[in-house]
Design a protein around this motif. Sequence first.
Motif, PDB file in Angstrom:
ATOM      1  N   LEU A  28      44.655 -93.560 -40.884  1.00  0.00           N
ATOM      2  CA  LEU A  28      45.150 -94.787 -41.502  1.00  0.00           C
ATOM      3  C   LEU A  28      45.153 -95.941 -40.507  1.00  0.00           C
ATOM      4  CD1 LEU A  28      48.202 -93.261 -43.425  1.00  0.00           C
ATOM      5  CD2 LEU A  28      45.878 -93.644 -44.274  1.00  0.00           C
ATOM      6  N   GLN A  29      45.575 -95.653 -39.288  1.00  0.00           N
ATOM      7  CA  GLN A  29      45.584 -96.647 -38.214  1.00  0.00           C
ATOM      8  C   GLN A  29      45.469 -95.915 -36.886  1.00  0.00           C
ATOM      9  OE1 GLN A  29      45.368 -99.779 -37.858  1.00  0.00           O
ATOM     10  NE2 GLN A  29      45.765-100.635 -39.889  1.00  0.00           N
ATOM     11  N   SER A  30      45.019 -96.620 -35.874  1.00  0.00           N
ATOM     12  CA  SER A  30      44.921 -95.994 -34.555  1.00  0.00           C
ATOM     13  C   SER A  30      45.015 -97.054 -33.470  1.00  0.00           C
ATOM     14  CB  SER A  30      43.602 -95.222 -34.418  1.00  0.00           C
ATOM     15  OG  SER A  30      42.495 -96.102 -34.543  1.00  0.00           O
ATOM     16  N   HIS A  31      45.415 -96.604 -32.305  1.00  0.00           N
ATOM     17  CA  HIS A  31      45.472 -97.488 -31.130  1.00  0.00           C
ATOM     18  C   HIS A  31      44.803 -96.763 -29.974  1.00  0.00           C
ATOM     19  CE1 HIS A  31      47.045-100.473 -28.282  1.00  0.00           C
ATOM     20  NE2 HIS A  31      47.238 -99.435 -27.479  1.00  0.00           N
ATOM     21  N   ARG A  32      43.709 -97.297 -29.512  1.00  0.00           N
ATOM     22  CA  ARG A  32      42.955 -96.701 -28.404  1.00  0.00           C
ATOM     23  C   ARG A  32      43.565 -97.143 -27.083  1.00  0.00           C
ATOM     24  NH1 ARG A  32      40.312 -94.249 -24.793  1.00  0.00           N
ATOM     25  NH2 ARG A  32      38.040 -93.975 -24.840  1.00  0.00           N
ATOM     26  N   PHE A  33      43.883 -96.158 -26.224  1.00  0.00           N
ATOM     27  CA  PHE A  33      44.299 -96.517 -24.878  1.00  0.00           C
ATOM     28  C   PHE A  33      43.153 -97.262 -24.195  1.00  0.00           C
ATOM     29  CE2 PHE A  33      47.147 -92.509 -24.742  1.00  0.00           C
ATOM     30  CZ  PHE A  33      48.187 -93.209 -25.339  1.00  0.00           C
ATOM     31  N   GLN A  34      43.498 -98.198 -23.344  1.00  0.00           N
ATOM     32  CA  GLN A  34      42.468 -98.969 -22.649  1.00  0.00           C
ATOM     33  C   GLN A  34      41.559 -98.025 -21.864  1.00  0.00           C
ATOM     34  OE1 GLN A  34      43.980-102.050 -20.120  1.00  0.00           O
ATOM     35  NE2 GLN A  34      41.996-102.476 -19.185  1.00  0.00           N
ATOM     36  N   PRO A  35      40.254 -98.051 -22.135  1.00  0.00           N
ATOM     37  CA  PRO A  35      39.321 -97.172 -21.414  1.00  0.00           C
ATOM     38  C   PRO A  35      39.461 -97.333 -19.903  1.00  0.00           C
ATOM     39  CG  PRO A  35      38.218 -98.210 -23.264  1.00  0.00           C
ATOM     40  CD  PRO A  35      39.571 -98.857 -23.166  1.00  0.00           C
ATOM     41  N   GLY A  36      39.559 -96.206 -19.226  1.00  0.00           N
ATOM     42  CA  GLY A  36      39.765 -96.213 -17.788  1.00  0.00           C
ATOM     43  C   GLY A  36      41.224 -96.086 -17.402  1.00  0.00           C
ATOM     44  N   SER A  37      42.121 -96.334 -18.371  1.00  0.00           N
ATOM     45  CA  SER A  37      43.564 -96.244 -18.101  1.00  0.00           C
ATOM     46  C   SER A  37      44.231 -95.179 -18.966  1.00  0.00           C
ATOM     47  CB  SER A  37      44.236 -97.602 -18.361  1.00  0.00           C
ATOM     48  OG  SER A  37      43.688 -98.609 -17.539  1.00  0.00           O
ATOM     49  N   GLU A  38      43.428 -94.306 -19.565  1.00  0.00           N
ATOM     50  CA  GLU A  38      43.984 -93.321 -20.496  1.00  0.00           C
ATOM     51  C   GLU A  38      45.019 -92.414 -19.835  1.00  0.00           C
ATOM     52  OE1 GLU A  38      39.691 -94.014 -21.981  1.00  0.00           O
ATOM     53  OE2 GLU A  38      40.682 -93.663 -20.042  1.00  0.00           O
ATOM     54  N   ILE A  39      44.730 -91.963 -18.626  1.00  0.00           N
ATOM     55  CA  ILE A  39      45.635 -91.013 -17.975  1.00  0.00           C
ATOM     56  C   ILE A  39      46.987 -91.654 -17.691  1.00  0.00           C
ATOM     57  CG2 ILE A  39      46.031 -89.705 -15.851  1.00  0.00           C
ATOM     58  CD1 ILE A  39      43.073 -89.023 -15.831  1.00  0.00           C
ATOM     59  N   GLU A  55      53.838-100.500 -27.689  1.00  0.00           N
ATOM     60  CA  GLU A  55      55.082-100.748 -28.432  1.00  0.00           C
ATOM     61  C   GLU A  55      54.824-101.717 -29.587  1.00  0.00           C
ATOM     62  OE1 GLU A  55      59.493-102.763 -27.726  1.00  0.00           O
ATOM     63  OE2 GLU A  55      58.431-101.839 -26.043  1.00  0.00           O
ATOM     64  N   GLU A  56      54.032-102.739 -29.322  1.00  0.00           N
ATOM     65  CA  GLU A  56      53.694-103.713 -30.367  1.00  0.00           C
ATOM     66  C   GLU A  56      52.954-103.031 -31.518  1.00  0.00           C
ATOM     67  OE1 GLU A  56      51.066-107.841 -30.863  1.00  0.00           O
ATOM     68  OE2 GLU A  56      51.546-107.062 -28.869  1.00  0.00           O
ATOM     69  N   PHE A  57      52.036-102.125 -31.171  1.00  0.00           N
ATOM     70  CA  PHE A  57      51.303-101.391 -32.205  1.00  0.00           C
ATOM     71  C   PHE A  57      52.252-100.557 -33.061  1.00  0.00           C
ATOM     72  CE2 PHE A  57      49.561 -97.162 -33.275  1.00  0.00           C
ATOM     73  CZ  PHE A  57      48.649 -97.535 -34.255  1.00  0.00           C
ATOM     74  N   LEU A  58      53.147 -99.806 -32.417  1.00  0.00           N
ATOM     75  CA  LEU A  58      54.073 -98.944 -33.155  1.00  0.00           C
ATOM     76  C   LEU A  58      54.991 -99.763 -34.060  1.00  0.00           C
ATOM     77  CD1 LEU A  58      55.021 -96.404 -30.338  1.00  0.00           C
ATOM     78  CD2 LEU A  58      53.510 -96.004 -32.291  1.00  0.00           C
ATOM     79  N   LEU A  59      55.461-100.892 -33.562  1.00  0.00           N
ATOM     80  CA  LEU A  59      56.347-101.737 -34.363  1.00  0.00           C
ATOM     81  C   LEU A  59      55.606-102.376 -35.537  1.00  0.00           C
ATOM     82  CD1 LEU A  59      58.431-103.485 -31.556  1.00  0.00           C
ATOM     83  CD2 LEU A  59      59.265-101.822 -33.237  1.00  0.00           C
ATOM     84  N   SER A  60      54.312-102.555 -35.397  1.00  0.00           N
ATOM     85  CA  SER A  60      53.535-103.194 -36.467  1.00  0.00           C
ATOM     86  C   SER A  60      53.176-102.223 -37.589  1.00  0.00           C
ATOM     87  CB  SER A  60      52.250-103.800 -35.894  1.00  0.00           C
ATOM     88  OG  SER A  60      51.349-102.787 -35.476  1.00  0.00           O
ATOM     89  N   HIS A  81      62.398 -93.105 -32.170  1.00  0.00           N
ATOM     90  CA  HIS A  81      63.801 -93.181 -32.581  1.00  0.00           C
ATOM     91  C   HIS A  81      64.473 -94.425 -32.011  1.00  0.00           C
ATOM     92  CE1 HIS A  81      64.133 -88.629 -33.611  1.00  0.00           C
ATOM     93  NE2 HIS A  81      63.908 -89.354 -34.677  1.00  0.00           N
ATOM     94  N   LYS A  82      64.026 -94.859 -30.830  1.00  0.00           N
ATOM     95  CA  LYS A  82      64.571 -96.080 -30.241  1.00  0.00           C
ATOM     96  C   LYS A  82      64.038 -97.317 -30.961  1.00  0.00           C
ATOM     97  CE  LYS A  82      65.181 -94.106 -25.610  1.00  0.00           C
ATOM     98  NZ  LYS A  82      64.732 -94.149 -24.189  1.00  0.00           N
ATOM     99  N   LEU A  83      62.763 -97.270 -31.347  1.00  0.00           N
ATOM    100  CA  LEU A  83      62.149 -98.414 -32.019  1.00  0.00           C
ATOM    101  C   LEU A  83      62.589 -98.519 -33.477  1.00  0.00           C
ATOM    102  CD1 LEU A  83      58.472 -98.194 -30.668  1.00  0.00           C
ATOM    103  CD2 LEU A  83      60.330 -99.654 -29.846  1.00  0.00           C
ATOM    104  N   TYR A  84      62.813 -97.360 -34.099  1.00  0.00           N
ATOM    105  CA  TYR A  84      63.208 -97.314 -35.513  1.00  0.00           C
ATOM    106  C   TYR A  84      64.478 -96.461 -35.652  1.00  0.00           C
ATOM    107  CZ  TYR A  84      58.463 -98.998 -36.588  1.00  0.00           C
ATOM    108  OH  TYR A  84      57.296 -99.721 -36.667  1.00  0.00           O
TER     109      TYR A  84
END
Length: 261
Positions: A28-39, A55-60, A81-84
């Motif tokens: 339904l939706q996804s957020h890709r970690f910045q390539p090269g910074s995944e770890i 955090e912005e993605f999760l709140l949206s 649980h902290k965000l919602y």
Amino acid sequence: MTIFNILANKLILTEAGIIIINNKYEVLQSHRFQPGSEISLYSETKRGMIAANIEEFLLSQSDLLSDSSEVNDQSLLTILHKLYPNENFIYKTINSSNLFSLFVQSDFFNSEEEIRNFLQEFSIEYSKQQIRDVSGKEDLQIIEGINSLDELDKAINIFMARINEWYGLHFPELENLLKDSNVYFKFVSLGLDRTSITEKNLSSFSFSEKKLDAIFSSAQNSKGGSINSKDLSIISILSENIINLVKVRDKVLNYINNLMN
């Protein structure tokens, strides 16, 4: 049980990013970690910290992350649980056999070969980072604790899947009725034949009248097959072991967190 709970979406933390799927495993939706910074981004999330853009993605995604949504990672569950604070998200292992398909659906990668190469490199580098992050005698204990935690997670996931399938042959509807894994395995540990479940059997649970009615109705009209007492006894023992393993896992996690802090 409501239709809403059956159709609750699932939030999956992966090595490459965060994916939200429905009960048909459609992205339904996804957020890709910045390539090269995944770890680093994956590690931060596992430690209960997230970057501002995540955090912005999760709140949206409030329209997709509703009450009883399932989350496959304890640390991500704590973050949500902290965000919602008013939502009742549930920790539950999620079948990752379709991970390659989810990666492609999310446009994280273009081919299975690219996915395999990424996961192999990620596994190697992530292990190296865990070792680099600690040093000295006390930190060697942390390494052993982390390794033990990983092994416990694997064992718990394997046993959970096995019991879901085994008891599901007898009472397949129960898994959708009890979305919380802890509650489900506490129920299964009672070793009950669905045809003989009584309200007294369930007195230790805080089930509403509506939930009890749903359980009794599903048990009476279940599409599952019969089961003998020997099978129920083994299933009960395995479920009790799962409950104990989860408690051990929580203690090991607290131990690691205390050492690292």
